[in-house]
Write an enzyme that holds these catalytic residues in place. Sequence first.
Site, mmCIF file in Angstrom:
data_model
loop_
_atom_site.group_PDB
_atom_site.id
_atom_site.type_symbol
_atom_site.label_atom_id
_atom_site.label_comp_id
_atom_site.label_asym_id
_atom_site.label_seq_id
_atom_site.Cartn_x
_atom_site.Cartn_y
_atom_site.Cartn_z
ATOM 1 C CD GLU A 351 32.943 90.693 78.907
ATOM 2 O OE1 GLU A 351 31.573 89.285 78.392
ATOM 3 O OE2 GLU A 351 33.020 89.326 79.444
ATOM 4 C CD GLU A 454 31.968 90.664 83.689
ATOM 5 O OE1 GLU A 454 32.281 89.216 82.705
ATOM 6 O OE2 GLU A 454 31.413 90.863 83.003
#
Length: 513
Positions: A351, A454
Amino acid sequence: MGGKSLFQWLLLMLICSCLVSLSSCTRPARLLSSSMGSLNVKAVNLGGWLVTEGWILPSLFDGIVNKDMLDGTQIQLKSVTQQMYLSAETGGGTIIVANRTSASGWETFKLWRINESTFNFRVFNLQFVGLSSDENQVVATAASPGETETFQIVRNLTASRVRIRAPNGSFLQAKTAVSVTADYTEESTSWGNDDPSVFEMTMVGQLQGEFQITNGYGTEAATTILTNHWSTYIVEDDFRFIANNGLNAVRIPVGWWIASDPNPPKPFVGGSLQALDNAFTWAEKYNLGVIVDLHAAPGSQNGYEHSASRDGSQEWGTTDENIAQTVNVIDFLASRYAKRSGLLAIELINEPLAPKATLDSLKKYYQEGYNVVRKYTSNAYVIMSNRLSASSTELLQFASGFQKSVLDVHYYNLFTSEFTTMTVQQNIDYVNNNRSADISTVSIANGPLVFVGEWTAEWDVNGATQQDYQRFAQAQLNVYGRATFGWAYWTLKNVYDHWSLEWMIQNGYISLK
């Protein structure tokens, strides 16, 4: 064929068979049955284990004195006499004033913790609060903190009022709206509205990551706390549970300091490397693939607590030296685990956040990180995370140039306002329509495999029934099951039930068998 020749031929066939078998075992057997180019990874994240995230297990922080004042805590200070907020004029680089009727960025100070009561104060433009050359005027001009930028916060525990002792021994006071000085010498106070050295302190943001827990406890106590956590939070039985419930892989977040174990730079502490070694042993025992995920890069790639940012600042990728340091971490991980049969993939970073993590710096890093992994293994997949707050397709052409490359995307029906008013059915429809389209967009011919690295079955729906959760989870399983690499639930364990795949399985909300 003579007896000796027949024996030699049989021996050769046996050796060849063993070599083929060994080659096939470079990833767990349950991952070998792919079709149409898909790998069919069904994984769970071991979040909150080797990289601390306080919201996953808040009790880890219970033993820290003043645990509400850790590194990165954002405070606002209002003078009780002026009834105005302290502010770093122009955001920093000049004096501190007390003339703001409301508080925003310039009126917010980020704490750097020295000990339980002593701190540095960082302002909007990243300078530190300190004393001017005459040790009287309070300013915010220092690029890095020293003795003259170190303050003690004295708390009135029955209220939110504080006094701030300056390094010269005196207290800060708001003499006037434009004069904040460090020359109040009266030691006693009634904490009343007539004392110019008293301020109302409001906390507007906190972090609970690896930096906060290690610096909050200090090296000795943090080592004890985290060593116990690493050896008890995730154990062999968890890998057995994972394997017995329809999953075939684990994604394990790690921090950059693991490459310096057992003596990482302070405040980080050693010991997580042994836990990762154990994870590989258990994964191989239960035929699970391991995805090693660099969740926290040096300098922090997104400013969040899960990337071990000290105060929310994001500094990863800003220099060639920083990128080289990160590549060295990947080199360490790849060299250590390349020959382990359980290694499925290495994720180069988790991320990165746009725009501070620029596309150019990310591509430079991904190229160098990929090359380092390939020094040690041609079998492991190399996962490249999309940037947050950027186009989902910006890496497609780039990643297509690498063998066994994977694009990681994260999907949550959370965190933005569009989800706050959605009903159960609207959430499910969003998964079936929007998320399905999202996956189709990044799934291109001859492109990287796609990994929903995720997702969770939690949402912003109040009063949802178990059946609602089941339908929502199943919709995601159906859609994310079309991702060509696979998916990973966030996370295995969590104090919030629906974030915990273990709880969801044990209570009949999700079934993967």
